[in-house]
Design an enzyme around this catalytic site. Structure first.
Site, PDB file in Angstrom:
ATOM      1  N   CYS A  39       0.826  -1.202   0.000  1.00 40.94           N
ATOM      2  CA  CYS A  39       0.000   0.000   0.000  1.00 40.94           C
ATOM      3  C   CYS A  39       0.864   1.257   0.000  1.00 40.94           C
ATOM      4  CB  CYS A  39      -0.988  -0.031   1.165  1.00 40.94           C
ATOM      5  SG  CYS A  39      -2.365   1.145   0.968  1.00 40.94           S
ATOM      6  N   HIS A  49      -3.627  -5.279   0.290  1.00 37.88           N
ATOM      7  CA  HIS A  49      -3.220  -5.646   1.644  1.00 37.88           C
ATOM      8  C   HIS A  49      -3.162  -7.164   1.823  1.00 37.88           C
ATOM      9  CE1 HIS A  49      -3.092  -1.754   3.761  1.00 37.88           C
ATOM     10  NE2 HIS A  49      -3.922  -1.373   2.799  1.00 37.88           N
ATOM     11  N   GLU A  68      -1.484  -8.769   3.894  1.00 45.71           N
ATOM     12  CA  GLU A  68      -1.305  -9.134   5.308  1.00 45.71           C
ATOM     13  C   GLU A  68      -2.640  -9.328   6.022  1.00 45.71           C
ATOM     14  OE1 GLU A  68      -2.397  -4.914   5.821  1.00 45.71           O
ATOM     15  OE2 GLU A  68      -1.309  -6.047   4.288  1.00 45.71           O
TER      16      GLU A  68
END
Length: 259
Positions: A122, A228, A230
């Site tokens: 990001c 994202h 994660e």
């Protein structure tokens, strides 16, 4: 009383150390902060040891730190990259973190020049694009890349998904073994002009925004994604693949990575 095992080296090879850049936040007072969700996948799926790096420009000897880290992850953040870093006005509606800009760009530059791998998620993708001479745009107000409601609760913030197409033959396409994937995406800035020497790895379906890129300018991998991976990584094969690529770049054997 604790017994100390002096100079023990029988616990196997040390894990590579990856720096994870913090952000400047306010919690009653100024603090250094990074979401735990960025840390856990680096341990579990990349086989790394994490060292948090303060985004405090005056406190950082980036030359010394770059010589000690095996890799670097530039995380996502609630702040935008300042427009002055790429010759444009600041995007509307986003906070700035000027110390984060300074540390991210200088440390990542030194790591890349030293042939060490650098990764971005990001904001990290945006920082790396600027480092390579690219520019950013804030014209992302159509709800395609983030929820339209800024008051969205954290628990549902990353429910916002869209599709990206992977470049045939690219690093991500070869690793994920799929032509497209659905990703979680929450950001105000995106790539306008791509930085010099960066290879596009993915585009957004719909508006064609560059969503991922890679490079290898000085012998170390550079890989960044706008989404994202994660978030809820255990439920996403493509997200686990991203962190596995980090482990491979760090020289971690797959057998030593937790499943």
């Amino acid at each position: 009383m604790r017994r100390f095992a002096c100079c023990r080296d029988d616990d196997g090879p040390a894990r590579p150390v990856i720096g994870v850049l913090c952000c400047n936040e306010i919690a009653d007072r100024p603090i250094q902060a990074v979401a735990t969700r960025f840390v856990d996948p680096l341990v579990r799926y990349a086989g790394a040891t994490v060292l948090l790096v303060p985004a405090v420009a005056d406190a950082m000897d980036t030359r010394a730190l770059a010589g000690r880290l095996d890799g670097l992850l530039l995380t996502g953040s609630r702040s935008n990259v300042a427009g002055g870093r790429y010759g444009k006005a600041d995007a509307a509606g986003g906070a700035l973190d000027l110390d984060r800009d300074a540390v991210a760009l200088e440390l990542a530059g030194r790591m890349i020049e030293a042939g060490r791998p650098v990764f971005g998620i990001c904001r990290g993708l945006q920082e790396l694009n600027v480092l390579f001479g690219g520019t950013l745009t804030g014209a992302l107000e159509d709800g395609h890349h983030r929820p339209t409601d800024d008051a969205t609760a954290y628990e549902t913030l990353f429910d916002h998904v869209h599709d990206v197409t992977l470049r045939p033959g690219g690093l991500l396409a070869r690793t994920i073994a799929a032509p497209s994937i659905s990703v979680t995406s929450v950001h105000r800035q995106g790539i306008d002009r791509l930085g010099t020497g960066l290879d596009i790895e993915a585009h957004a379906v719909g508006d064609g925004l560059v969503e991922a890129f890679s490079a290898r300018p000085c012998g170390g991998d550079v890989l960044a994604v706008q989404w994202h991976p994660e978030w809820d990584v255990a439920a996403s094969a493509s997200s686990r693949a991203f962190f596995s690529l980090i482990g491979q770049s760090l020289g971690v054997e797959s057998a030593s990575i937790k499943s």
